[in-house]
Design a protein around this motif. Structure first.
Motif, short mmCIF file in Angstrom:
data_model
loop_
_atom_site.label_atom_id
_atom_site.label_comp_id
_atom_site.label_asym_id
_atom_site.label_seq_id
_atom_site.Cartn_x
_atom_site.Cartn_y
_atom_site.Cartn_z
N PRO A 191 0.82 -1.22 0.00
CA PRO A 191 0.00 0.00 0.00
C PRO A 191 0.85 1.26 0.00
N CYS A 192 0.26 2.35 -0.42
CA CYS A 192 0.88 3.66 -0.24
C CYS A 192 1.13 3.84 1.25
N ARG A 193 2.20 4.50 1.58
CA ARG A 193 2.54 4.66 3.01
C ARG A 193 1.51 5.49 3.76
N PHE A 194 0.65 6.21 3.05
CA PHE A 194 -0.37 7.02 3.70
C PHE A 194 -1.73 6.34 3.79
N LEU A 195 -1.85 5.13 3.29
CA LEU A 195 -3.12 4.40 3.35
C LEU A 195 -3.22 3.68 4.68
N ASP A 196 -4.27 3.94 5.42
CA ASP A 196 -4.56 3.19 6.64
C ASP A 196 -5.18 1.88 6.16
N ILE A 197 -4.47 0.78 6.31
CA ILE A 197 -4.94 -0.47 5.73
C ILE A 197 -6.14 -1.06 6.48
N ILE A 198 -6.43 -0.56 7.66
CA ILE A 198 -7.61 -1.03 8.40
C ILE A 198 -8.86 -0.29 7.92
N THR A 199 -8.80 1.05 7.91
CA THR A 199 -9.97 1.84 7.53
C THR A 199 -10.05 2.07 6.02
N ARG A 200 -8.93 1.85 5.32
CA ARG A 200 -8.81 2.10 3.88
C ARG A 200 -8.97 3.58 3.54
N GLU A 201 -8.62 4.42 4.49
CA GLU A 201 -8.67 5.86 4.26
C GLU A 201 -7.26 6.42 4.17
N CYS A 202 -7.12 7.46 3.36
CA CYS A 202 -5.84 8.13 3.21
C CYS A 202 -5.60 9.03 4.42
N LYS A 203 -4.44 8.91 5.02
CA LYS A 203 -4.11 9.71 6.20
C LYS A 203 -3.81 11.16 5.85
N VAL A 204 -3.56 11.45 4.58
CA VAL A 204 -3.24 12.81 4.15
C VAL A 204 -4.15 13.24 2.99
N TYR A 205 -5.39 12.77 3.00
CA TYR A 205 -6.28 12.98 1.85
C TYR A 205 -6.36 14.45 1.44
N HIS A 206 -6.45 15.34 2.39
CA HIS A 206 -6.60 16.77 2.10
C HIS A 206 -5.40 17.36 1.35
N LYS A 207 -4.24 16.71 1.45
CA LYS A 207 -3.06 17.20 0.75
C LYS A 207 -2.38 16.09 -0.07
N ARG A 208 -3.16 15.08 -0.46
CA ARG A 208 -2.62 13.91 -1.14
C ARG A 208 -1.91 14.22 -2.45
N LEU A 209 -2.33 15.27 -3.12
CA LEU A 209 -1.72 15.59 -4.41
C LEU A 209 -0.42 16.37 -4.25
N GLU A 210 -0.13 16.78 -3.02
CA GLU A 210 1.06 17.57 -2.74
C GLU A 210 2.19 16.77 -2.10
N VAL A 211 1.94 15.53 -1.68
CA VAL A 211 2.95 14.79 -0.92
C VAL A 211 3.97 14.05 -1.76
N GLY A 212 3.80 14.04 -3.07
CA GLY A 212 4.80 13.45 -3.95
C GLY A 212 4.79 11.94 -4.01
N GLU A 213 3.67 11.32 -3.76
CA GLU A 213 3.59 9.86 -3.79
C GLU A 213 2.99 9.33 -5.09
N GLY A 214 2.77 10.21 -6.05
CA GLY A 214 2.20 9.76 -7.32
C GLY A 214 0.70 9.63 -7.30
#
Length: 91
Positions: A38-61
């Protein structure tokens, strides 16, 4: 293709499966294969992005999934609600 939805309405389609947040690899034939990484920002339990509000800025593609993007990408799973809506199979 569907009419352009409001951004809020569009995002409400997501079922939060997280499948699009796993690494993928492309083989020599151009076939796309998901991995268990998984992406390092994906909470694999809840399946939610931990940085969703800035996901396009974190450089993870991370890619902003708009109807135009969904229409052409091939790596979304067949059961993705965005893909089903854009391709007219959302039952």
């Amino acid at each position: 293709m569907m009419d352009s939805p409001s951004e809020h309405g569009w995002e409400d389609l997501c079922r939060r499966c997280g499948e699009c947040c796993f690494e993928k690899w492309v083989d020599d034939h151009g076939d796309i294969h998901p991995t268990a990484i998984p992406c390092r920002f994906l909470d694999i339990i809840t399946r939610e992005c931990k940085v969703y509000h800035k996901r396009l800025e974190v450089g993870e593609g991370c890619v902003k999934l708009t109807p135009q993007v969904v229409e052409v990408v091939q790596w979304l799973p067949e059961n993705c609600a965005y893909r089903r809506r854009v391709h007219g199979s959302d039952g």
